[in-house]
Design a protein around this motif. Sequence first.
Motif, PDB file in Angstrom:
ATOM      1  N   VAL A   1      36.601  48.024  39.977  1.00 40.53           N
ATOM      2  CA  VAL A   1      38.051  47.842  40.143  1.00 40.53           C
ATOM      3  C   VAL A   1      38.754  48.810  39.197  1.00 40.53           C
TER       4      VAL A   1
ATOM      5  N   TYR B   1      48.459  54.688  47.882  1.00 37.94           N
ATOM      6  CA  TYR B   1      49.624  53.930  47.420  1.00 37.94           C
ATOM      7  C   TYR B   1      50.575  54.829  46.629  1.00 37.94           C
TER       8      TYR B   1
ATOM      9  N   HIS C   1      43.957  54.170  45.544  1.00 38.22           N
ATOM     10  CA  HIS C   1      45.244  54.251  44.853  1.00 38.22           C
ATOM     11  C   HIS C   1      46.011  55.518  45.197  1.00 38.22           C
TER      12      HIS C   1
ATOM     13  N   SER D   1      36.691  48.162  46.272  1.00 40.59           N
ATOM     14  CA  SER D   1      37.938  47.467  45.975  1.00 40.59           C
ATOM     15  C   SER D   1      39.123  48.207  46.572  1.00 40.59           C
TER      16      SER D   1
ATOM     17  N   ASP E   1      50.546  44.239  38.647  1.00 41.85           N
ATOM     18  CA  ASP E   1      49.436  43.401  39.096  1.00 41.85           C
ATOM     19  C   ASP E   1      49.995  42.085  39.617  1.00 41.85           C
TER      20      ASP E   1
ATOM     21  N   THR F   1      46.262  54.751  37.054  1.00 39.79           N
ATOM     22  CA  THR F   1      46.874  55.441  38.185  1.00 39.79           C
ATOM     23  C   THR F   1      48.252  55.947  37.780  1.00 39.79           C
TER      24      THR F   1
ATOM     25  N   LEU G   1      45.253  49.408  37.073  1.00 38.42           N
ATOM     26  CA  LEU G   1      46.546  49.958  37.475  1.00 38.42           C
ATOM     27  C   LEU G   1      47.021  51.007  36.471  1.00 38.42           C
TER      28      LEU G   1
ATOM     29  N   GLY H   1      45.916  41.829  43.465  1.00 42.86           N
ATOM     30  CA  GLY H   1      46.277  43.130  44.003  1.00 42.86           C
ATOM     31  C   GLY H   1      47.407  43.765  43.224  1.00 42.86           C
ATOM     32  N   TRP H   2      48.065  44.737  43.839  1.00 43.34           N
ATOM     33  CA  TRP H   2      49.187  45.451  43.239  1.00 43.34           C
ATOM     34  C   TRP H   2      50.394  45.368  44.158  1.00 43.34           C
TER      35      TRP H   2
ATOM     36  N   ALA I   1      37.947  42.468  43.211  1.00 42.11           N
ATOM     37  CA  ALA I   1      39.039  41.976  42.370  1.00 42.11           C
ATOM     38  C   ALA I   1      39.390  40.510  42.613  1.00 42.11           C
TER      39      ALA I   1
ATOM     40  N   SER J   1      41.580  49.023  45.063  1.00 40.16           N
ATOM     41  CA  SER J   1      42.077  49.946  44.041  1.00 40.16           C
ATOM     42  C   SER J   1      41.510  51.355  44.198  1.00 40.16           C
ATOM     43  N   GLU J   2      40.390  51.488  44.910  1.00 38.39           N
ATOM     44  CA  GLU J   2      39.796  52.805  45.131  1.00 38.39           C
ATOM     45  C   GLU J   2      40.732  53.724  45.916  1.00 38.39           C
TER      46      GLU J   2
END
Length: 269
Positions: free
Chosen positions: A41, A95, A92, A87, A54, A47, A44, A66-67, A115, A89-90
């Motif tokens: 994970v 986003y 990002h 995850s 979060d 990034t 945040l 999550g975010w 996560a 988050s990979e």
Amino acid sequence: MKLLGRLLLAVLTIAALLYGGVVSYMYVNQRALQYDPSGPVIALADTTLTRATDVAIPSGGEVVNGWYRAPQPGKPTIIYYKGNSQSFSEEHERYEQFVAAGYGFVAFDYRGFPASPGALTQDNILEDALAVFDWTAAKGGPIVIWGRSLGTGPATYVASERDAEALLLETPFLSAVTVAAERYPLLPVTLVMQDQFRSDEWISRVTEPVFVAHGTADRTIDVSNGERLYELAANKDGLWIVEGADHSDLWDAGIWSRAEAFFQRALSR
């Protein structure tokens, strides 16, 4: 002749036992074979999403993590339903691009992914998907739905149960059981598969405009899945087929510019 008959019966018996053993193994281990909930994970803070936060969203007596980043005025929030591995988050960088264009976003791990602790089942994934939509809807403002790969199942389901502005499906399956049957044509997957993700049934209740993107060289979910699912959509907006693209190639192929144009069309209706 009697000996030949006995030999044939023995061969058939062994074949039946082997076949039954394979079916039993796949039934018992099917979720381990179907899902790949592994990987780190990313924090945040590692990034460029400096204004994202979060979030822990209640679902089924547990939470999904999550975010979230609110959109700029006049822009929608993208709810992003992730694919089958690692995850959320990979991804990002996706986003970060959403935010750079003024969009808000919510991205998260279903229960059972890195996560978000919990049991990984279709029922839980669909429950998590609805919980995240409802949590986002409570904040107000337009919502667009983006599902990728495995995430096209919950994305289609949510669009069939809730009102959003648009549904984008990236490398979707017609249903998960369709992909399994294509991959294992000699096994009775329709009878034994528990998590079938019947997007082919859910999409009939989707009223939002639908955009489907797929690649002709997809080795994970054959492009025919995306084409057939799109044909079942009542409110078709576009079908983007990328020649030579594999399962994870569409971002580099320019899906974001196509997505932006689609979202703008949907919001202007």
